[in-house]
Design a protein around this motif. Structure first.
Motif, PDB file in Angstrom:
ATOM      1  N   SER A   1       6.621  -1.407  10.537  1.00  0.00           N
ATOM      2  CA  SER A   1       7.964  -1.997  10.492  1.00  0.00           C
ATOM      3  C   SER A   1       8.989  -0.919  10.152  1.00  0.00           C
ATOM      4  N   SER A   2      10.255  -1.274  10.247  1.00  0.00           N
ATOM      5  CA  SER A   2      11.310  -0.314   9.912  1.00  0.00           C
ATOM      6  C   SER A   2      11.243   0.064   8.431  1.00  0.00           C
ATOM      7  N   ARG A   3      10.823  -0.867   7.575  1.00  0.00           N
ATOM      8  CA  ARG A   3      10.711  -0.555   6.143  1.00  0.00           C
ATOM      9  C   ARG A   3       9.622   0.480   5.895  1.00  0.00           C
ATOM     10  N   ILE A   4       8.531   0.367   6.642  1.00  0.00           N
ATOM     11  CA  ILE A   4       7.456   1.348   6.491  1.00  0.00           C
ATOM     12  C   ILE A   4       7.904   2.701   7.016  1.00  0.00           C
ATOM     13  N   VAL A   5       8.640   2.713   8.114  1.00  0.00           N
ATOM     14  CA  VAL A   5       9.173   3.969   8.654  1.00  0.00           C
ATOM     15  C   VAL A   5      10.106   4.629   7.641  1.00  0.00           C
ATOM     16  N   GLN A   6      10.955   3.827   7.000  1.00  0.00           N
ATOM     17  CA  GLN A   6      11.862   4.378   5.985  1.00  0.00           C
ATOM     18  C   GLN A   6      11.094   4.928   4.789  1.00  0.00           C
TER      19      GLN A   6
ATOM     20  N   LEU B   1       0.837  -1.209   0.000  1.00  0.00           N
ATOM     21  CA  LEU B   1       0.000   0.000   0.000  1.00  0.00           C
ATOM     22  C   LEU B   1       0.866   1.251   0.000  1.00  0.00           C
ATOM     23  N   PHE B   2       1.853   1.287   0.896  1.00  0.00           N
ATOM     24  CA  PHE B   2       2.734   2.454   0.952  1.00  0.00           C
ATOM     25  C   PHE B   2       3.563   2.583  -0.325  1.00  0.00           C
ATOM     26  N   GLN B   3       3.971   1.444  -0.898  1.00  0.00           N
ATOM     27  CA  GLN B   3       4.734   1.469  -2.140  1.00  0.00           C
ATOM     28  C   GLN B   3       3.886   2.008  -3.289  1.00  0.00           C
ATOM     29  N   THR B   4       2.606   1.645  -3.305  1.00  0.00           N
ATOM     30  CA  THR B   4       1.699   2.155  -4.326  1.00  0.00           C
ATOM     31  C   THR B   4       1.588   3.671  -4.238  1.00  0.00           C
ATOM     32  N   LEU B   5       1.388   4.180  -3.043  1.00  0.00           N
ATOM     33  CA  LEU B   5       1.244   5.623  -2.866  1.00  0.00           C
ATOM     34  C   LEU B   5       2.536   6.348  -3.237  1.00  0.00           C
TER      35      LEU B   5
END
Length: 202
Positions: free
Chosen positions: A164-169, A132-136
């Motif tokens: 997760s840390s990946r989402i934070v990044q 989802l975050f990658q799409t945005l």
């Protein structure tokens, strides 16, 4: 095997096998009946393809599965993996065409809404939110719009415990205004509530 081999004609090969299965089933070979797992493989192949409209294509396949399930074909009920494959298609729609990019965002939000309301087992996962975050990040060019939608998705991500840390990044890179509002300790290190990260996997 065709889905995972990465060739440019992989989707064509997957569709050909699916066509053979459907034909065999029509000829009374009940063992060849496509089910949710079969069409999820097709969804993964669509997601890996170079189609500019693969998000919408994946959404239509998901709708086909849902319609079949509502007609009484129990083995066509979409799984969490089915939804995840559609989100993958959204995240990696590789097109600069405005319509394709907007279509990918629309489909991602439709899937997000369905996962939140349909009770699909294990529907929300680290993979769900990552895509989802990658799409945005990939499909919404306007910073203000991206931040607004990301804020809404991030709130649900916190509630479900998948920060997760990946989402934070991702937030740091694509939505710095949200990142700066995260809780930091006196040592200027992130101090996220355990409730936010309880299911996170990196």
């Amino acid at each position: 095997a065709y889905w995972k081999d990465g060739h440019r004609d992989s989707l064509i090969k997957v569709e050909a096998v699916l066509g053979r299965m459907r034909k065999a089933f029509e000829e009374d070979n009940t063992d060849a009946k496509p089910d949710a797992n079969t069409l999820t493989v097709l969804l993964h192949a669509v997601a890996k393809s170079t189609k500019s409209d693969k998000a919408v294509t994946a959404w239509n396949i998901l709708r086909e599965m849902q319609d079949a399930f509502l007609r009484g074909e129990i083995d066509m009920k979409p799984t969490a993996y089915s939804y995840a494959a559609v989100l993958n298609a959204c995240a990696f729609t590789n097109s600069q065409d405005y319509v394709s990019k907007r279509g990918a965002v629309k489909v991602a939000l439709l899937v997000f809404n369905e996962l939140g309301n349909s009770g699909v087992k294990d529907g929300f996962s680290a993979y769900t939110f990552r895509n989802l975050f990658q799409t945005l990040a990939n499909q919404v060019d306007d910073v203000n719009e991206r931040t607004k939608i990301t804020s809404f998705v991030f709130q649900r991500c916190c509630e479900e415990g998948f920060v997760s840390s990946r989402i934070v990044q991702s937030l740091k890179k694509h939505c710095p205004s949200i990142y700066r509002r995260l809780p930091f300790g006196s040592d200027n290190q992130l101090n996220l509530p355990k409730q936010w990260t309880r299911h996170a996997v990196d």
